[in-house]
Write an enzyme that holds these catalytic residues in place. Structure first.
Site, PDB file in Angstrom:
ATOM      1  CE  LYS A 107      70.237  93.748  87.111  1.00 25.18           C
ATOM      2  NZ  LYS A 107      71.271  93.913  86.061  1.00 25.18           N
TER       3      LYS A 107
HETATM    4  C1  PLP Z   1      72.526  94.012  86.513  1.00 26.33           C
HETATM    5  C2  PLP Z   1      73.521  93.627  85.523  1.00 26.33           C
HETATM    6  C3  PLP Z   1      74.817  93.221  85.887  1.00 26.33           C
HETATM    7  C4  PLP Z   1      75.276  93.245  87.327  1.00 26.33           C
HETATM    8  O1  PLP Z   1      74.607  92.308  88.143  1.00 26.33           O
HETATM    9  P1  PLP Z   1      74.633  92.473  89.724  1.00 26.33           P
HETATM   10  O2  PLP Z   1      73.734  91.414  90.242  1.00 26.33           O
HETATM   11  O3  PLP Z   1      74.133  93.845  90.022  1.00 26.33           O
HETATM   12  O4  PLP Z   1      76.043  92.305  90.146  1.00 26.33           O
HETATM   13  C5  PLP Z   1      75.679  92.794  84.896  1.00 26.33           C
HETATM   14  N1  PLP Z   1      75.312  92.808  83.604  1.00 26.33           N
HETATM   15  C6  PLP Z   1      74.093  93.199  83.211  1.00 26.33           C
HETATM   16  C7  PLP Z   1      73.764  93.205  81.761  1.00 26.33           C
HETATM   17  C8  PLP Z   1      73.163  93.617  84.147  1.00 26.33           C
HETATM   18  O5  PLP Z   1      71.966  94.017  83.750  1.00 26.33           O
END
Ligand code: PLP
Length: 432
Positions: A107
């Site tokens: 993210k």
């Molecule tokens: C946010 C997150 C996900 C899921 O991603 P999405 O875009 O919400 O589908 C998977 N793994 C980790 C470690 C995350 O932080």
């Protein structure tokens, strides 16, 4: 470029409006009106380009009409100041390690890009302070808080479910201070998300302060995630692998995978995707039955994917138009905590590759569903040390915490506790 709402009731928005508003006025999600095809010449030479160079081509297709070339290039290069290596795990399976950014999770890419793009618009327009509201089940909060830390003209409120994020995750957004406020909500992630959504719809609040979101619903956060899919394919091309590429994405709110699907629409040579879920199996059930039936989320050891009503599902539907078309490009699967533990342990013992619980879901899906002629890449979405206790309990060995993460743990936790009722949340914000 204009952005339409998935609910089709709101007026079309400019990029700036879509980024600042987050959600359309009809509660729909913004979608770019046009998804540009990239030329074959780009895909041919991709293997000789750097991550930043590739990302800039993709960013230009999305944002080039709305941001001048020099600023966009700076935003892209500044966002991607870390590598996203493709690591061979075993057989035909590769891990795309998305955890080399500041908070060790994928993210970081979207959060950093969005903060810089929003900062660009605020500066250009000389706007008043913008308040970012973000609901998190763990990783979003840390990525957004760190991505926006110290950015002038922006204040961030992180809402997280009390007691439901790991201590390491918690300290990444509660210890920062400055323009970051952590709100500890007595509820689950979906309650936090509902509070944020209601806040955007509330007239009094919107008159009182300028609000925007930084969840994966924001176009400036979710679209840049397409960058690393192209880079993954480029790295495979470099290894001489060109055909039958399958990408598997551990999914929660489906922002990450949707960005990959945009990449495919732009011509990226990937044959299909797998959306890997933990026990929160709403999408898996949709693929089977054609019915989208949200449920309350259940807690799992892959907690960043504990989502009972994935917001980006609306985008997947808008992109494909039908259940049939979706099923052609995307397969699904769902795993219990027990299966996640087993996979993480086996992969470590057999291949000396340490997964985090989210990556383990993706890896397992490839082990089970990759066909003999296919090559699979799963997105390793977080560093295993972010889930230290869980991972140590599974492998029976200590997990080394990277120095970046240790820094956060030295800070002092500062948070404000709130119940999950909208009225209390609203009065809190009205008093700011
Ligand atoms: C946010 C997150 C996900 C899921 O991603 P999405 O875009 O919400 O589908 C998977 N793994 C980790 C470690 C995350 O932080």
């Amino acid at each position: 470029m204009k952005y339409y709402s998935t609910n089709k009731q709101a007026d079309k928005a400019t990029l700036q409006e879509a980024v600042v508003k987050g959600l359309a006025s009809d509660r729909g999600l913004f979608m770019p009106e046009v998804i540009k095809q990239l030329p074959a010449s780009f895909f041919d030479k991709m293997k000789d380009m750097s991550f930043q160079e590739i990302a800039y081509v993709v960013a230009d297709a999305f944002f080039g009409e709305d941001v001048d070339a020099e600023s966009l290039k700076k935003i892209v290069y500044d966002t991607l100041s870390f590598d996203v290596p493709l690591v061979h795990v075993n057989d035909h399976i590769f891990s795309l390690e998305l955890f080399h950014g500041p908070t060790l999770a994928f993210k970081d890419v979207g959060a950093r890009f969005m903060s810089r793009l929003l900062g660009y618009f605020i500066k250009k327009e000389g706007q008043k302070e913008v308040n970012v509201l973000v609901a998190t089940s763990g990783d979003t909060g840390s990525a957004v808080a760190n991505g926006f830390l110290g950015v002038e003209g922006i204040h961030v409120y992180v809402l997280y479910p009390k007691g439901k994020v790991s201590p390491i995750q918690e300290c990444q957004f509660t210890t920062l201070g400055k323009n970051i406020t952590a709100l500890e909500i007595d509820g689950v992630f979906d309650d936090c998300q509902a509070l944020v959504k209601s806040a955007f719809m509330d007239k009094d609040l919107n008159n009182h302060m300028k609000l925007t979101s930084a969840n994966s619903i924001n176009v400036a956060r979710f679209l840049p995630q397409a960058f690393y899919y192209f880079y993954a394919v480029a790295q495979l091309h470099k290894l001489g692998i060109k055909d039958n590429i399958v990408i598997c994405v551990p999914s929660g709110n489906f922002g990450n995978i949707t960005a990959g699907l945009f990449g495919k629409r732009m011509g990226m040579p990937v044959s299909r995707f797998i959306a890997a879920n933990n026990r929160n199996d709403i999408f898996f059930n949709y693929l089977k039955s054609g019915k989208y039936e949200p449920k309350p989320s259940v807690q799992t050891i892959a907690n960043a994917m504990d989502v009972g009503d994935p917001s980006n599902f609306a985008r997947v539907l808008a992109l494909y138009g039908s259940h049939e078309a979706i099923c052609k490009d995307i397969a699904g699967c769902t795993y219990t905590d027990e299966q996640i533990r087993e996979t993480l342990k086996n992969c470590y013992q057999q291949h000396k590759y340490l997964l985090d619980p989210h990556g383990a879901v993706g890896y397992r899906a490839l082990c089970e569903y990759l066909k003999p002629n296919e090559v699979g890449v799963f997105l390793e979405t977080a560093h295993p040390a972010k889930f230290k206790d869980t991972v140590e309990a599974i492998i029976g060995e200590p997990v080394v915490i990277p120095a970046k993460l240790q820094e956060f743990m030295k800070g002092k936790k500062q948070s404000i506790e709130l119940p999950k009722t909208f009225e209390t949340f609203k009065s809190y914000l009205m008093a700011q």
